[in-house]
Design an enzyme around this catalytic site. Sequence first.
Site, PDB file in Angstrom:
ATOM      1  N   GLU A   1       0.293  -1.178   5.937  1.00 46.88           N
ATOM      2  CA  GLU A   1       1.358  -0.617   6.772  1.00 46.88           C
ATOM      3  C   GLU A   1       1.247   0.886   6.913  1.00 46.88           C
ATOM      4  OE1 GLU A   1       5.089   1.197   7.947  1.00 46.88           O
ATOM      5  OE2 GLU A   1       4.103   1.422   6.002  1.00 46.88           O
TER       6      GLU A   1
ATOM      7  N   ASP B   1       0.848  -1.194   0.000  1.00 50.06           N
ATOM      8  CA  ASP B   1       0.000   0.000   0.000  1.00 50.06           C
ATOM      9  C   ASP B   1       0.884   1.245   0.000  1.00 50.06           C
ATOM     10  OD1 ASP B   1       0.804  -0.680   2.683  1.00 50.06           O
ATOM     11  OD2 ASP B   1      -0.672   0.725   3.469  1.00 50.06           O
TER      12      ASP B   1
END
Length: 369
Positions: free
Chosen positions: A136, A75
């Site tokens: 994350e 991400d």
Amino acid sequence: MTSSLDTLFTWIRTESPTHDVAGVNLMMDLVVAQMTDAPVAVERIRGEQGLGDALILRAGPQRDEPAILVMSHLDTVHPIGTIADDLPLRVEGDRLYGPGVYDMKGGAYFALEAFKDVARKGNAARPMIFLVTPDEEIGSPMTRPIIEDLGRRSAFALVTEPARDGGKIVTSRKGVGRFDVHVEGRPAHAGSRHQDGRNAIYEAARQILAIEALTDYARGITTTVGMVSGGTAVNTIPQHCQFPVDLRVETVADGEALTAAIMGLKAHHPDMKVTVTGDMNRPPYECSDETAKLFDHAKALAAEIGFDLVSSPRAGGGSDGNFTAAIGIPTLDGLGIDGDGAHTLNEYGLISSIAPRQRLMQRLLETLR
């Protein structure tokens, strides 16, 4: 290298901000495709909490012993459309620009290539696990339990966050706390009934001053209020005001003390109410003796490859390495691509850093016994 760069270009073109489930899952699809011709077992974990999927890749010797855990996230912080408008994919000399190339698609890609190569050769020092996560950048709310579970079954953790300040490795990070403060007052007309109101923004301002005053650079403590929201109209005494707090600390003890201070905020006026929620989002990642030994091993391998590996001062940002380090697993972070501009519209990775750092990851997987 050209074919590898072409594949990395595809990764960068596949924009994957954390909350864009389709984009993140497309990235996971690319990883699965990357592993199809290697002896790698792939477990796909369906996303929860409105997030994309995670992957657990397993390879190496089938022995009942602690593994080498590698961790990458796919991400990014850049919204969809960034590559078309503000940060186009391009190569300028040694610099490869694009959203997420430095943090951390470049590092994730070459680490997966190293993982696959060692799996094919069958020369891993231990069982290998590669965890690829979708969350994350928002603190790993879905995958933290997975990280900690895999960490407890591992001998070492290797994290492909980007290198720091010219290629430095990371052996310690600050802990991160996130809190939300809500102040409630009493609304009133700002002209005719001013005395009846209790201004939530005024009270919030006093609380913000107290929070910012907790910053202590000598102890590595910072407190930041970066956003404020409140009020309904210019001629109305505001009933509500909200703001988040970012906390960074170097030690567990300071994390506990500062958490207690922020959670214990009280209103200055009896007619006002202050409510605080939150906690430490990531524990401090302190450089243990075992992590120092792991760094020394990596430094020796890098010297054999032909470059000098240097440890950076304690990093201010958190990573998934904070979780493994906090449960006592020797953890080496910053193993990703060298470059600069993480989370900005000038993000780039250095192409020349890919081959040597891929080789370093490969050698770590082959030698960590």
